[in-house]
Each structure stands twice: as structure tokens, then as C-alpha cells.
Motif scaffolding. Structure first.
Motif, PDB file in Angstrom:
ATOM      1  N   ARG A 146      -8.585   0.322   4.354  1.00 65.00           N
ATOM      2  CA  ARG A 146      -8.066  -0.536   3.291  1.00 65.00           C
ATOM      3  C   ARG A 146      -9.196  -0.983   2.363  1.00 65.00           C
ATOM      4  O   ARG A 146     -10.368  -0.719   2.607  1.00 65.00           O
ATOM      5  N   TRP A 176      -6.423   6.338  -1.346  1.00 67.20           N
ATOM      6  CA  TRP A 176      -5.090   6.126  -0.780  1.00 67.20           C
ATOM      7  C   TRP A 176      -4.846   7.206   0.259  1.00 67.20           C
ATOM      8  O   TRP A 176      -4.886   8.402  -0.039  1.00 67.20           O
ATOM      9  N   TYR A 230       0.834  -1.203   0.000  1.00 66.80           N
ATOM     10  CA  TYR A 230       0.000   0.000   0.000  1.00 66.80           C
ATOM     11  C   TYR A 230       0.869   1.254   0.000  1.00 66.80           C
ATOM     12  O   TYR A 230       0.603   2.225  -0.720  1.00 66.80           O
ATOM     13  N   GLU A 261      -7.101  -8.421   0.000  1.00 69.04           N
ATOM     14  CA  GLU A 261      -6.419  -7.147  -0.206  1.00 69.04           C
ATOM     15  C   GLU A 261      -5.272  -7.291  -1.200  1.00 69.04           C
ATOM     16  O   GLU A 261      -5.063  -6.415  -2.057  1.00 69.04           O
TER      17      GLU A 261
END
Length: 460
Positions: free
Chosen positions: A222, A281, A52, A148
Motif C-alpha cells: 500500500r 496498483w 484500492y 492511506e
């Protein structure tokens, strides 16, 4: 509230990972064996967290490469510059972005190199996670981590194939070259050629479908299952699979809990994700960089002074001067005096690259119109709901051109222009939608390391 990422575990693991595109030059005291680095669920979670972080332009304490931040705004910026000719102007000094706007890229263009390298850094981390799911005894946690990871991999390969491959051709074989699909942990010995566009899309759909099935309904900051399904709706729309795109968007609208904000402005520049944001994000004043802000905003608001400005050609696309979307602008000052700038990227530490519920309304409306259906709403009602929020007068009838125009008005400067014009086979300036100049080069540095990578036409 935004949560600040704790790097103590992420750094411990991250420095051990050998990227497909970047090598780490670390002192022995910073080294850790790969077996130890992947030995516990906590470490695997840390590798996922690092993936991420690469996407949002984060490097802890100079112990890792400086990442460009594909999803902090870099992909959005290049997609708008390459997809536009007269609706924005480029006023900056960066040669790489000037060449993108002028459709005159070379095979070592910095944007093309950085996006390619960072994409494979993300997938390298993700593949390491997926290769170590057996470390989890808790089924629920394992499913979340797998979901994820596959969300990130599916998203990355979808964005890569749109930039580095020729457009998807509905009904065609799509044997044109896309990007290499690397589905195993990083290794300096990996040498594979480019997969076809069809193969990449198939992998993207597989990953995102698995992600939707594995992820929970909500997942904090997330990706959750509806983030995966929203990207699936994009993928299907890009393919011209309108029934699948409509149904995916409809399910997000029906079940995700996300709604349009009461005003257009409320969807942007907030400390926290708005009710309209399906996924974004996270950027804070300690971590991450909003690259869209850097290139769109004045110096007083954290930008470079209006590298990208709005032109009259964009304003002329509106049928009402009262439309809030038309007026969501501000005049430049200082070095940007005389320029008109977008208010979408006016906050230096706003979250980056949001997936908005408004996009799902537009996908469902377009697909319903093309198919002659009214799943969830009639196309006219759906489009007028978006227009009403922005104080635009209601339309009395629709055409496909009007719907596509609404996409441009609603989603301007969010990274959709290039890909919308390609999928609808519209010219970009004087270039055909499938012109080789609208495709990024495979970086020469990657080809030097891997001679199996065939270059796109015009870049040798």
C-alpha cells in the motif's frame, strides 16, 4: 510476493456504501446498516481496501458495480491518446478511445463517464473512512489508515482536475472550473457545483501533505509516505512550483530506499514491484486487470492486438539507435502485423501504473536546471545517469528542451504526455495547450443528477 486481497470483510462493508455516482441494487440479505458497517476498525479497514480495489478494476462476485479501473491503466491510456497526435497510432475499435485520440469527445464519452464515476466511488469510500477514524484506539493504526485514505483522495482529485479542468496557470488566479470537492461520506442529497482549479490543487496538496506526515516509511503493497511525497512532487511540478517539486523529489530519492534498476527493461513487467517502483496498483491473475496491457499488447500477450502502436515520429526523437528505450519494442503479429508495439505493457498481470524513481530523477533534474541549483546532483549528471542505464551516449551540455525530451523518452506510454505538454504550454498537434478539446466533458449523466454542475465549453 504479490498478496491476493481477501474480500470477505471488504465485501461485507462495501455493499453497504452508497456511491456518489453509482447505486447498488442489492437483495435484502446482502444489506447491512451503515452504523454496523462502520462500527469497528476491521470494517473501516475493509472500506479502505475496497477503495484500492475500485482503482484497480475489481468487483467481487458481481455483488458490486463493475469498475473501469482508473489506475489499472485507463487514465494512462486516455492521457496518452489525448496528448499525442503523431507518436502513437490508434488502431482499435472502441469509439470512446478513438474519439479521445481524435480530440472529438462528446459529453457522454464512455471514458469520461467511467473515470468520473469511479473517481467519486473511490472518494466516497475514502470519505467514509476519514469520517470514522474515531473507531481506532491504536494511534499508529489510525495514522496509517488516515494517511492511506488521504493519499487516495489527493491522487484522485489531482488526476481529475488535470483531465476535467483547464490547465493550472502558474502565477494566475486559477479560477477556471475544476471538479466538485466532496469531502464528506456519500449521500444522495449532495448537490454541489464545481470548485475552481486553485481550490482543487489546494485540497490535493493538503491531503498529500497530511498523508506524508501520517504514513510510515514502508507500508507493504500500500501507499507509504514516499509514495505520497512522489505524487506531491508531481503536483508541484504541474503547478510550476519548481523549488517545492525539486525538494520533494530529492527527499524521495534520498530516503525512500528506491533505486534505478540495473537495466531499463527490469523496471517493467515483473511479478513483484522492482526496486525502482515507489508505488503501484497490484494486479494478479485472480484480481484486477492491467488495462494498459489490453490496449498496447498483442493477443498472444493478453492484449487486443495493438490498439495503440508506436510510430516513426516517436523513434525519431532519439539521438541514438542504441538507446534501450528506443528498442524496448516488439513487432506485432496476427491482427497487429506491421505494427510496432511498446514492451512496457507486455505482461498481462503486471502491476499497473507504477510510480517510478526515474520520474523523481527527471523532476529533480528539470527543477535544478530551471532554478540554477544542484540539489542532490547537477542536472547534466542526473540526465546522463538515466541515459547511461539505457546505453545512450552521454550529453555534453543541456537545454530545457533536451530535458523535456528525456522525459518523453523515459516516461513514454506511462500517462505523462498530455500533462507535460499542458504544463509546458506546448501545442498538441494543431491545438493550443489550453484548447477546450483537450479537456474532458463533465458527463451528462452526472449533470442530469446534479444541475449545479456547469459543463465545459464546447460540450453542451
Amino acid at each position: 510476493m504479490k498478496k491476493s486481497i481477501n474480500f470477505l470483510i471488504a465485501l461485507f462493508v462495501f455493499v453497504a456504501i452508497v456511491s456518489c455516482e453509482k447505486e447498488l441494487d442489492l437483495e435484502p440479505r446482502q444489506s447491512i446498516g451503515i452504523d454496523a458497517a462502520t462500527s469497528t476498525p476491521e470494517n473501516i479497514n475493509a472500506i479502505l481496501l475496497a477503495a484500492y480495489d475500485i482503482g484497480r478494476n475489481t468487483s467481487p462476485d458481481n455483488l458490486a458495480p463493475i469498475y473501469n479501473g482508473n489506475y489499472s491503466g485507463e487514465i494512462n491510456v486516455v492521457s496518452e491518446l489525448l496528448g499525442n497526435t503523431d507518436q502513437v497510432s490508434w488502431n482499435g475499435t472502441f469509439d470512446n478511445l478513438r474519439d479521445v485520440f481524435n480530440k472529438a469527445l462528446v459529453n457522454n464519452n464512455t471514458s469520461a463517464v467511467n473515470i468520473y464515476a469511479d473517481s467519486y466511488s473511490i472518494t466516497g469510500h475514502v470519505n467514509t473512512v476519514l469520517d470514522n477514524l474515531d473507531k481506532f484506539d491504536d494511534t499508529q493504526e489510525r495514522n496509517r489508515v488516515e494517511g492511506e485514505a488521504k493519499f487516495l483522495r489527493g491522487l484522485v482529485y489531482f488526476d481529475m482536475v488535470k483531465l476535467y479542468g483547464l490547465p493550472y496557470n502558474p502565477g494566475g488566479s486559477n479560477s477556471q472550473l475544476g471538479v466538485p470537492l466532496t469531502l464528506t461520506p456519500p449521500s444522495v442529497d449532495i448537490r454541489i457545483g464545481r470548485n475552481t482549479v486553485e481550490e482543487v490543487y489546494a485540497q490535493v496538496i493538503s491531503d498529500l501533505t497530511d498523508s506524508f506526515n501520517k504514513l510510515p516509511d514502508t507500508n507493504g503493497e500500500r501507499a507509504d509516505k514516499y509514495a505520497a511525497q512522489a505524487i506531491l512532487a508531481r503536483v508541484y511540478l504541474q503547478q510550476g512550483n519548481y523549488a517545492a517539486a525539486r525538494d520533494a523529489a530529492h527527499n524521495v530519492l534520498l530516503n525512500s530506499g528506491h533505486l534505478l534498476t540495473s537495466t531499463y527493461a527490469a523496471a517493467f513487467n515483473t511479478d513483484d514491484n522492482s526496486v525502482e517502483t515507489v508505488f503501484s496498483w497490484i494486479v494478479t491473475n485472480q484480481e484486477g486487470t492491467n488495462l494498459s496491457n489490453i490496449h498496447y499488447a498483442t493477443e498472444a500477450l493478453g492484449g487486443r492486438g495493438g490498439d495503440i502502436a508506436i510510430t516513426q515520429a516517436y523513434l525519431d526523437k532519439f539521438d541514438s539507435v542504441d538507446d534501450d528505450r528506443r528498442n524496448f519494442t516488439y513487432p506485432g503479429e496476427g491482427v497487429s502485423t506491421g505494427l510496432l508495439l511498446s514492451s512496457k505493457h507486455a505482461r498481462q498481470f503486471a502491476n499497473a501504473t507504477p510510480v517510478r524513481i526515474a520520474e523523481m530523477h527527471l523532476i529533480r533534474a528539470e527543477c535544478n536546471f530551471r532554478l540554477g541549483t544542484s540539489v542532490g546532483s547537477t542536472p547534466l549528471t542526473e540526465i546522463n545517469a538515466l541515459r547511461a542505464r539505457s546505453s545512450a551516449p552521454a550529453l555534453t551540455s543541456l537545454t530545457l528542451d533536451l530535458i523535456l525530451n528525456e522525459r518523453e523518452l523515459e516516461l513514454a506510454f506511462e500517462g505523462f504526455t498530455l500533462h507535460d505538454y499542458k504544463r509546458t504550454q506546448r501545442n498538441i498537434g494543431g491545438l493550443s495547450y489550453d484548447d477546450n478539446r483537450l479537456v474532458f466533458p463533465i458527463p451528462q449523466s452526472a449533470r442530469d443528477r446534479n444541475p449545479l454542475l456547469e459543463q465545459n465549453p464546447g460540450y453542451n
